[in-house]
Design an enzyme around this catalytic site. Sequence first.
Site: not given
Ligand code: 5GP
Length: 141
Positions: A30-31, A86, A92-93, A99-101
Amino acid sequence: MADTIFQKILSGDIPCHQVYRDDQVLAFLDISPLSEGHTLVIPVEPAETVDQLSDESAAAIGRVLPRIARAVMEATGCKHYNILQNNGAPAHQAVFHVHFHIIPKYDDGRGLGVGWEPIGTLDRDAGAALAARIAGAIAND
Ligand code: 5GP
């Protein structure tokens, strides 16, 4: 489905720190990590939310998720972690590609903070009726 940042990562248009790839699954760092080792596991299939995911893609993710979690543990030394997934902006998506964190939880508290406020204790009759509705929906899917 709109083109998302994760589709650009899948196609190689923008870079990522990849940790795993097969025909159906990609995993990368994650970035904006909540903690060291915060990893995202995504299907190649362009589904927005889990309920839209095919059984095949879901199975492919389920097959590798434990292995990726073990690797994150080994690489970071974390002993605990959350898997977060999410679905929908109110939930919170932010990126509308499933995607799975995998989020390591460290002794110093770094990692996912979870708010957990039960709406009450499940009523026996209401619970039975609700479970029957969900079971019926599964049977009809
Ligand atoms: P969400 O809130 O949708 O479950 O999480 C999206 C995740 O994607 C966030 O933790 C965010 O930091 C990550 N993310 C967003 N853009 C990028 C990107 O360009 N590269 C990477 N590696 N992660 C990203």
